[in-house]
Design an enzyme around this catalytic site. Structure first.
Site, PDB file in Angstrom:
ATOM      1  N   ASP A 148      -0.955   8.469  10.388  1.00 59.80           N
ATOM      2  CA  ASP A 148      -2.148   7.497  10.393  1.00 59.80           C
ATOM      3  C   ASP A 148      -3.496   8.493  10.563  1.00 59.80           C
ATOM      4  O   ASP A 148      -3.239   9.467  11.425  1.00 59.80           O
ATOM      5  CB  ASP A 148      -1.873   6.658  11.859  1.00 59.80           C
ATOM      6  CG  ASP A 148      -0.823   5.683  11.372  1.00 59.80           C
ATOM      7  OD1 ASP A 148      -0.751   5.087  10.125  1.00 59.80           O
ATOM      8  OD2 ASP A 148      -0.301   4.904  12.260  1.00 59.80           O
ATOM      9  N   ASP A 163      -1.686   0.540   5.868  1.00 52.92           N
ATOM     10  CA  ASP A 163      -1.873  -0.695   6.599  1.00 52.92           C
ATOM     11  C   ASP A 163      -3.028  -1.555   6.115  1.00 52.92           C
ATOM     12  O   ASP A 163      -2.894  -2.769   6.295  1.00 52.92           O
ATOM     13  CB  ASP A 163      -2.219  -0.257   8.040  1.00 52.92           C
ATOM     14  CG  ASP A 163      -0.723   0.383   8.482  1.00 52.92           C
ATOM     15  OD1 ASP A 163       0.112   0.227   8.314  1.00 52.92           O
ATOM     16  OD2 ASP A 163      -0.997   1.823   9.284  1.00 52.92           O
TER      17      ASP A 163
END
Length: 304
Positions: A148, A163
């Site tokens: 991330d 995402d």
């Protein structure tokens, strides 16, 4: 047991019809190329960004104002959910990918054909990302985690491009359904007002000189007054001037008859008058929505 088997058969037939409709020749020329192209670009962008941020190093952090770059590994799913149980993210993301791929295959909705690949390949990208080990700066190899790197604010969750695809897909699908519901209600209300006024007057509203253009609709009688139905092009009307069948639709409940009958035009359930115990005449339950299919006693006997 018989009812359950009948339910399974009906469900199977419905799925087969839906699959055929969603995979007609004209449609598959569009939907599967869209799936392939969008899948390619989603996966390409996800792993190009992954490689770029890995080179910056785990723990790298820079702020550009609205967007903060904060490179971390995440053993959970989107926005760091379920990061305490490594089995849950695999299960959820794999199920997400499979469910939305199946939904895509059975879908003929244009909006879903475009948006479902975002969710499908966003989930697939995270599954693949999770299966690729990450080497940390101290030489430790971390498994079962995704990379991330985006963060809106320092206090918000950190997420990746996959995402973004998933959340965007869900949000746009929800918005599409809301808009469709609003438009359908608006269209239905407008249609109800316009068609009801026309049908209430029925045969009375057609001038005598125009009636010669109408012909008897063979073997079709009005389900409410049993008078001859008339046909002109694709318009159908009861020949009884006093028949206000649009009002009587309220007392015509959907009553199943032997070997349940469905409309051949729109596949809705056929109905009969409450007091018609012999099912002399059936009409489509959408009789007041311009689906005028009816079935006479003669036709029913022939099908028995």
């Amino acid at each position: 047991m018989y009812t359950f088997k009948r339910y399974l058969t009906k469900t199977k037939d419905t799925l087969i019809r839906q699959f055929k409709a969603a995979n007609a020749k004209k449609l598959i020329k569009i939907k599967y190329p869209i799936l392939a192209v969008m899948g390619f670009f989603v996966l390409l962008i996800v792993f190009v960004l992954r490689d770029y941020f890995l080179k910056l190093g785990i723990g790298h952090s820079t702020s550009t104002g609205f967007i903060t770059i904060n490179v971390i590994t995440n053993s959970g799913v989107g926005f760091s959910l379920f990061n305490q149980n490594p089995a849950v993210p695999y299960l959820l993301q794999s199920l997400l990918t499979i469910i939305f791929l199946i939904t895509f295959i059975f879908s003929k909705n244009k909006a879903l054909i475009v948006l479902l690949p975002l969710i499908t390949f966003g989930g697939l990208a995270n599954v693949i990302d999770r299966s690729v080990p990450v080497t940390l700066s101290n030489g430790t190899v971390e498994t079962n985690s995704v990379l991330d790197y985006f963060q809106f604010f320092r206090s918000s969750a950190i997420f990746n491009f996959a995402d973004i695809c998933i959340v965007t897909g869900f949000a746009l699908i929800f918005l599409t359904f809301v808009v469709d519901i609003f438009l359908d209600l608006k269209k239905k209300n407008k249609k109800t007002v316009s068609t009801t006024n026309k049908q209430l007057h029925g045969w009375k509203s057609i001038p005598l000189e125009e009636r010669s253009k109408w012909n008897d609709w063979a073997d079709h009688k009005c389900v409410f007054c049993n008078q001859q139905m008339m046909i002109n092009s694709n318009e159908v009307i009861c020949s009884n001037e006093e028949c206000a069948y649009i009002d009587l639709i309220n007392i015509a409940k959907p009553i199943s008859v032997e070997k349940q009958e469905n409309c051949l035009i729109c596949n809705s359930e056929m109905i009969k008058k409450v007091d018609d115990k012999q099912a002399s005449f059936l009409a489509c339950s959408r009789f007041n929505e311009k689906c005028y299919y009816t079935k006479s006693c003669k036709q029913i006997e022939n099908n028995a």
